[in-house]
Design a protein around this motif. Sequence first.
Motif, PDB file in Angstrom:
ATOM      1  N   GLY A 124       4.770  -9.670   8.754  1.00 59.14           N
ATOM      2  CA  GLY A 124       6.069 -10.314   8.906  1.00 59.14           C
ATOM      3  C   GLY A 124       6.894 -10.247   7.634  1.00 59.14           C
ATOM      4  O   GLY A 124       8.105 -10.034   7.678  1.00 59.14           O
ATOM      5  N   GLN A 125       6.240 -10.417   6.494  1.00 63.93           N
ATOM      6  CA  GLN A 125       6.980 -10.348   5.227  1.00 63.93           C
ATOM      7  C   GLN A 125       7.497  -8.928   4.972  1.00 63.93           C
ATOM      8  O   GLN A 125       8.590  -8.748   4.450  1.00 63.93           O
ATOM      9  N   VAL A 126       6.693  -7.914   5.356  1.00 67.06           N
ATOM     10  CA  VAL A 126       7.162  -6.531   5.191  1.00 67.06           C
ATOM     11  C   VAL A 126       8.387  -6.294   6.061  1.00 67.06           C
ATOM     12  O   VAL A 126       9.384  -5.689   5.619  1.00 67.06           O
ATOM     13  N   PHE A 127       8.363  -6.816   7.317  1.00 65.74           N
ATOM     14  CA  PHE A 127       9.534  -6.688   8.187  1.00 65.74           C
ATOM     15  C   PHE A 127      10.743  -7.356   7.544  1.00 65.74           C
ATOM     16  O   PHE A 127      11.859  -6.820   7.583  1.00 65.74           O
ATOM     17  N   ALA A 128      10.526  -8.537   6.931  1.00 68.13           N
ATOM     18  CA  ALA A 128      11.641  -9.248   6.297  1.00 68.13           C
ATOM     19  C   ALA A 128      12.234  -8.421   5.163  1.00 68.13           C
ATOM     20  O   ALA A 128      13.455  -8.397   4.975  1.00 68.13           O
ATOM     21  N   ILE A 129      11.379  -7.705   4.419  1.00 72.42           N
ATOM     22  CA  ILE A 129      11.894  -6.859   3.333  1.00 72.42           C
ATOM     23  C   ILE A 129      12.775  -5.748   3.894  1.00 72.42           C
ATOM     24  O   ILE A 129      13.857  -5.458   3.373  1.00 72.42           O
ATOM     25  N   VAL A 156       4.781   3.479   4.971  1.00 76.76           N
ATOM     26  CA  VAL A 156       5.311   4.407   3.974  1.00 76.76           C
ATOM     27  C   VAL A 156       6.527   5.153   4.517  1.00 76.76           C
ATOM     28  O   VAL A 156       7.553   5.278   3.852  1.00 76.76           O
ATOM     29  N   LEU A 157       6.439   5.643   5.779  1.00 75.01           N
ATOM     30  CA  LEU A 157       7.574   6.380   6.352  1.00 75.01           C
ATOM     31  C   LEU A 157       8.799   5.488   6.530  1.00 75.01           C
ATOM     32  O   LEU A 157       9.907   5.880   6.118  1.00 75.01           O
ATOM     33  N   PRO A 158       8.663   4.259   7.098  1.00 74.04           N
ATOM     34  CA  PRO A 158       9.836   3.374   7.135  1.00 74.04           C
ATOM     35  C   PRO A 158      10.418   3.096   5.752  1.00 74.04           C
ATOM     36  O   PRO A 158      11.644   2.996   5.595  1.00 74.04           O
ATOM     37  N   PHE A 159       9.565   3.009   4.739  1.00 73.10           N
ATOM     38  CA  PHE A 159      10.044   2.774   3.378  1.00 73.10           C
ATOM     39  C   PHE A 159      10.939   3.918   2.920  1.00 73.10           C
ATOM     40  O   PHE A 159      12.033   3.714   2.388  1.00 73.10           O
ATOM     41  N   GLU A 160      10.486   5.168   3.181  1.00 72.77           N
ATOM     42  CA  GLU A 160      11.300   6.323   2.782  1.00 72.77           C
ATOM     43  C   GLU A 160      12.600   6.371   3.574  1.00 72.77           C
ATOM     44  O   GLU A 160      13.664   6.685   3.031  1.00 72.77           O
ATOM     45  N   ILE A 161      12.518   6.048   4.887  1.00 73.74           N
ATOM     46  CA  ILE A 161      13.732   6.054   5.705  1.00 73.74           C
ATOM     47  C   ILE A 161      14.712   4.997   5.188  1.00 73.74           C
ATOM     48  O   ILE A 161      15.929   5.226   5.161  1.00 73.74           O
ATOM     49  N   ALA A 162      14.180   3.839   4.750  1.00 79.93           N
ATOM     50  CA  ALA A 162      15.057   2.795   4.220  1.00 79.93           C
ATOM     51  C   ALA A 162      15.773   3.279   2.971  1.00 79.93           C
ATOM     52  O   ALA A 162      16.955   2.970   2.763  1.00 79.93           O
ATOM     53  N   SER A 163      15.080   4.082   2.127  1.00 79.22           N
ATOM     54  CA  SER A 163      15.761   4.578   0.931  1.00 79.22           C
ATOM     55  C   SER A 163      16.866   5.560   1.301  1.00 79.22           C
ATOM     56  O   SER A 163      17.947   5.541   0.698  1.00 79.22           O
ATOM     57  N   VAL A 164      16.632   6.386   2.336  1.00 81.09           N
ATOM     58  CA  VAL A 164      17.689   7.295   2.788  1.00 81.09           C
ATOM     59  C   VAL A 164      18.860   6.499   3.352  1.00 81.09           C
ATOM     60  O   VAL A 164      20.032   6.822   3.122  1.00 81.09           O
ATOM     61  N   VAL A 200       1.711  -7.713  -0.849  1.00 76.42           N
ATOM     62  CA  VAL A 200       2.862  -7.066  -0.203  1.00 76.42           C
ATOM     63  C   VAL A 200       2.840  -5.573  -0.485  1.00 76.42           C
ATOM     64  O   VAL A 200       3.087  -4.751   0.409  1.00 76.42           O
ATOM     65  N   ALA A 201       2.498  -5.201  -1.726  1.00 77.83           N
ATOM     66  CA  ALA A 201       2.406  -3.780  -2.047  1.00 77.83           C
ATOM     67  C   ALA A 201       1.342  -3.101  -1.200  1.00 77.83           C
ATOM     68  O   ALA A 201       1.548  -2.011  -0.669  1.00 77.83           O
ATOM     69  N   LYS A 202       0.191  -3.777  -1.037  1.00 77.43           N
ATOM     70  CA  LYS A 202      -0.864  -3.221  -0.186  1.00 77.43           C
ATOM     71  C   LYS A 202      -0.368  -3.069   1.245  1.00 77.43           C
ATOM     72  O   LYS A 202      -0.591  -2.046   1.885  1.00 77.43           O
ATOM     73  N   ALA A 203       0.295  -4.109   1.761  1.00 72.82           N
ATOM     74  CA  ALA A 203       0.755  -4.051   3.154  1.00 72.82           C
ATOM     75  C   ALA A 203       1.796  -2.954   3.343  1.00 72.82           C
ATOM     76  O   ALA A 203       1.854  -2.328   4.399  1.00 72.82           O
ATOM     77  N   LEU A 204       2.626  -2.710   2.302  1.00 75.70           N
ATOM     78  CA  LEU A 204       3.653  -1.677   2.435  1.00 75.70           C
ATOM     79  C   LEU A 204       3.065  -0.276   2.340  1.00 75.70           C
ATOM     80  O   LEU A 204       3.426   0.604   3.106  1.00 75.70           O
ATOM     81  N   PHE A 205       2.151  -0.061   1.406  1.00 77.40           N
ATOM     82  CA  PHE A 205       1.737   1.300   1.081  1.00 77.40           C
ATOM     83  C   PHE A 205       0.305   1.612   1.458  1.00 77.40           C
ATOM     84  O   PHE A 205      -0.219   2.639   1.037  1.00 77.40           O
ATOM     85  N   ASP A 206      -0.330   0.751   2.245  1.00 78.15           N
ATOM     86  CA  ASP A 206      -1.683   1.023   2.687  1.00 78.15           C
ATOM     87  C   ASP A 206      -1.685   2.298   3.526  1.00 78.15           C
ATOM     88  O   ASP A 206      -0.800   2.532   4.341  1.00 78.15           O
ATOM     89  N   SER A 207      -2.701   3.185   3.305  1.00 79.17           N
ATOM     90  CA  SER A 207      -2.640   4.500   3.954  1.00 79.17           C
ATOM     91  C   SER A 207      -2.937   4.413   5.446  1.00 79.17           C
ATOM     92  O   SER A 207      -2.594   5.320   6.191  1.00 79.17           O
ATOM     93  N   GLU A 208      -3.562   3.323   5.924  1.00 74.13           N
ATOM     94  CA  GLU A 208      -3.853   3.250   7.350  1.00 74.13           C
ATOM     95  C   GLU A 208      -2.853   2.383   8.112  1.00 74.13           C
ATOM     96  O   GLU A 208      -2.288   2.809   9.122  1.00 74.13           O
TER      97      GLU A 208
END
Lengths: 105, 170
Positions: free
Chosen positions: A63-68, B145-153, B133-141
């Motif tokens: 949920g926090q990732v979605f919020a970001i 990661v792809l939504p993160f790159e799309i957000a930067s675009v 939060v970093a783990k949840a964002l960039f965890d390989s499984e």
Amino acid sequence: MHVGIEHYLILSAVLFSIGLYGALAKRNAVVILMCIELMLNAVNIALVAFSRYLVPDVVQLTGQVFAIFIMTVAAAEAAVGLAIIIAIYRSRKNVDVEQADLMKG
Amino acid sequence: MIELAFWILTLLMIGSAVAVVLLRDIFRAALLLILCFFAVAGIYITLNADFLAAVQVLIYAGAIGILLIFAIMLTRNLKEGSPFNKLNVPALLISLLVLATIVGVVVSTEWTTVTEASNAVTMPIDESTTTYVAKALFDSESGFVLPFEIASVLLLAALIGAIVLVRDRR
């Protein structure tokens, strides 16, 4: 009084309704954009509350990732929205949404 | 303690949000909106989301607040202020209807908690969220990661779009 997930969800609903009322009832485009930001914040509160209360005794972070991501999109939306408002102001000398009816059928 | 903080922040947030809608002076409305953003950051802290609270202060109260105030100063019409349009009463009815629906659903739903989490990243309550939060964002499984790159675009597109929109064409 114990504060649980219902309190946060109702708080989020109240904030969302205030933002919705302002977005529907105001005439100034900048104020409408401000009310949309209020609605986005309300949704973020709901997401973070779910992230905190879904699993007992731990925080599940999806949920926090979605919020970001919502914050990212809100920043982009504010930048483009304010640029459009300033472009409208340049051509029409006001930002009243009732007078911006160039595309009205 | 958390309860007291929750109620104080709730009063602050709802009060300033109502003032944003009702005030005629747009500049004061923007300042109260920034106050509301700070209250939301406090609510995040009561929900054990300290990283999000910092991001809220930086992006919303800082960046978006400054952007809104600049836009108000570039476009504001002092004598007109921020009036309501002729849809005032229907808009109030619709938003009260939305509020009643959401509150009814929230109250009548029985919120069960799951005992076993999926493969999503979890963390204990009494720790700082930044690493998790970093783990949840960039965890390989189970990461994003792809939504993160799309957000930067998306941010780049918004940046270029805003520049093109306000550029002087003469």
